[in-house]
Design an enzyme around this catalytic site. Structure first.
Site, mmCIF file in Angstrom:
data_model
loop_
_atom_site.group_PDB
_atom_site.id
_atom_site.type_symbol
_atom_site.label_atom_id
_atom_site.label_comp_id
_atom_site.label_asym_id
_atom_site.label_seq_id
_atom_site.Cartn_x
_atom_site.Cartn_y
_atom_site.Cartn_z
ATOM 1 N N HIS A 101 -10.101 4.921 7.504
ATOM 2 C CA HIS A 101 -10.028 6.371 7.411
ATOM 3 C C HIS A 101 -10.503 7.018 8.710
ATOM 4 O O HIS A 101 -11.239 6.422 9.487
ATOM 5 C CB HIS A 101 -10.876 6.871 6.247
ATOM 6 C CG HIS A 101 -10.359 6.456 4.908
ATOM 7 N ND1 HIS A 101 -9.099 6.774 4.470
ATOM 8 C CD2 HIS A 101 -10.930 5.744 3.901
ATOM 9 C CE1 HIS A 101 -8.928 6.286 3.253
ATOM 10 N NE2 HIS A 101 -10.018 5.655 2.886
ATOM 11 N N GLY A 102 -10.071 8.249 8.912
ATOM 12 C CA GLY A 102 -10.537 9.010 10.056
ATOM 13 C C GLY A 102 -9.719 8.778 11.315
ATOM 14 O O GLY A 102 -8.644 8.162 11.291
ATOM 15 N N ASN A 118 -0.478 6.983 3.024
ATOM 16 C CA ASN A 118 -1.311 8.181 3.050
ATOM 17 C C ASN A 118 -1.517 8.669 4.478
ATOM 18 O O ASN A 118 -1.932 7.886 5.351
ATOM 19 C CB ASN A 118 -2.675 7.885 2.426
ATOM 20 C CG ASN A 118 -2.619 7.739 0.928
ATOM 21 O OD1 ASN A 118 -1.556 7.556 0.342
ATOM 22 N ND2 ASN A 118 -3.773 7.818 0.291
ATOM 23 N N ASP A 127 -6.108 12.488 -4.718
ATOM 24 C CA ASP A 127 -6.485 11.468 -3.744
ATOM 25 C C ASP A 127 -7.974 11.156 -3.889
ATOM 26 O O ASP A 127 -8.812 12.061 -3.914
ATOM 27 C CB ASP A 127 -6.190 11.985 -2.334
ATOM 28 C CG ASP A 127 -6.375 10.925 -1.266
ATOM 29 O OD1 ASP A 127 -6.215 9.726 -1.596
ATOM 30 O OD2 ASP A 127 -6.666 11.286 -0.110
#
Length: 309
Positions: free
Chosen positions: A180-181, A254, A82
């Site tokens: 993200h996050g 993901n 990744d």
């Protein structure tokens, strides 16, 4: 069963469901993911980031994955790097036995991204390894990758076609509004489905990838906060949006943050409610079970891949 190529998984999934790509950092997380895949009879991609390699050491992770292949011999499993940030890193994991890599040149100018991605493809393909590229940038934090909203760029459909043709990648991570996050949206969650539809139209049958797709499940956030965490205002991608994307060309989703939340919230709960406990198995065991339940939920209710093994 030996490792299964994501290309095979994507071909079966396209337009119907998506494969869950779950980040693993230690034995308990890996075990939880594999147990979920076994119970749901679902194909799965095990993702290892540069940070995971640094934390656990690649050799330990590889041996754990070898154990998983023996433990789940009839479940299709792929091992994926990744957010590889260099040709050297991609080469190292390919040589170590990974059968899928992501080279992330999305922070580079377009021509440099094409050049770097093509270099990885030319090394990977003769060795039977598939390559995921990325075009467009996501808001948020992914270990070493930090992007703020001003820098975030959604994927241009015209550039996506050119990128795929010039690089020879096997799948493409696109930016349509995820991040993200744990803090994915400041206001109302929104994904650009029109952009996704246009990209899929111009790249018919080509596997697209959705990064930053954790939903930041609020029950996990509440549990973590109840037992001492300070996770305020966290908001993820609504699961119905992810499910919609899986039938529009997104073949790989993901998921990392939701696993971290499940793992940490459960450990916090055990340590807070049983302060006399000091046996790691007594809190890592429940955390492993929490991972399994979250992954089962994703496979069954969000990704639609249950029963596809």
């Amino acid at each position: 069963m030996p490792l299964v190529s994501p290309k095979e998984m994507f071909k079966k999934a396209y337009g119907k469901y998506a494969i869950g790509a779950f980040n693993v950092n230690n034995m308990e997380i890996l075990q939880g993911v594999i147990e979920a895949a076994k119970e749901e009879r679902a194909p799965v991609i095990l993702q290892i980031s540069a940070g995971a390699r640094k934390y656990a050491k690649q050799i330990y992770l590889i041996k754990l994955i070898e154990a998983a292949l023996e433990d789940a011999p009839d479940i299709p499993i792929a091992v994926h790097l990744d957010h590889g940030d260099s040709f050297e890193l991609c080469k190292a994991v390919i040589d170590a036995g990974f059968n899928s890599v992501m080279i992330d040149g999305s922070h580079l100018p377009f021509e440099e991204n094409v050049k770097l991605t093509r270099q990885v493809v030319e090394y990977a393909h003769p060795r039977g390894v598939v390559v995921e590229g990325e075009l467009g940038r996501l808001v948020g934090v992914e270990e070493h990758v930090v992007v703020d909203e001003r820098e975030a760029v959604f994927t241009d459909p015209d550039k996506a076609v050119e990128f795929v043709e010039r690089t020879g990648v096997d799948s493409l991570a696109i930016s349509i509004g995820t991040s993200h996050g744990a803090y994915k949206f400041k206001g109302e969650p929104r994904l650009d489905f029109e952009r996704l539809q246009e990209i899929a139209k111009r790249l018919p049958g080509f596997p697209l990838v959705l990064h930053g797709a954790s939903s930041v499940l609020q029950d996990l956030v509440e549990k973590a906060n109840k037992y001492g965490a300070k996770i305020v205002g966290a908001q993820g991608v609504p699961e119905e949006m992810i499910r919609k994307a899986t039938i529009m060309g997104i073949c790989k989703v993901n998921i990392d943050t939701d696993l971290r939340l499940a793992f940490t919230a459960t450990i916090r709960e055990v340590l807070a409610t049983k302060p006399e406990e000091f046996d790691p198995r007594k809190y890592l065991g429940p955390a492993r079970e929490a991972i399994k339940e979250v992954v089962k939920h994703k496979m069954r209710n969000v990704l639609g891949c249950s029963g596809q093994a």
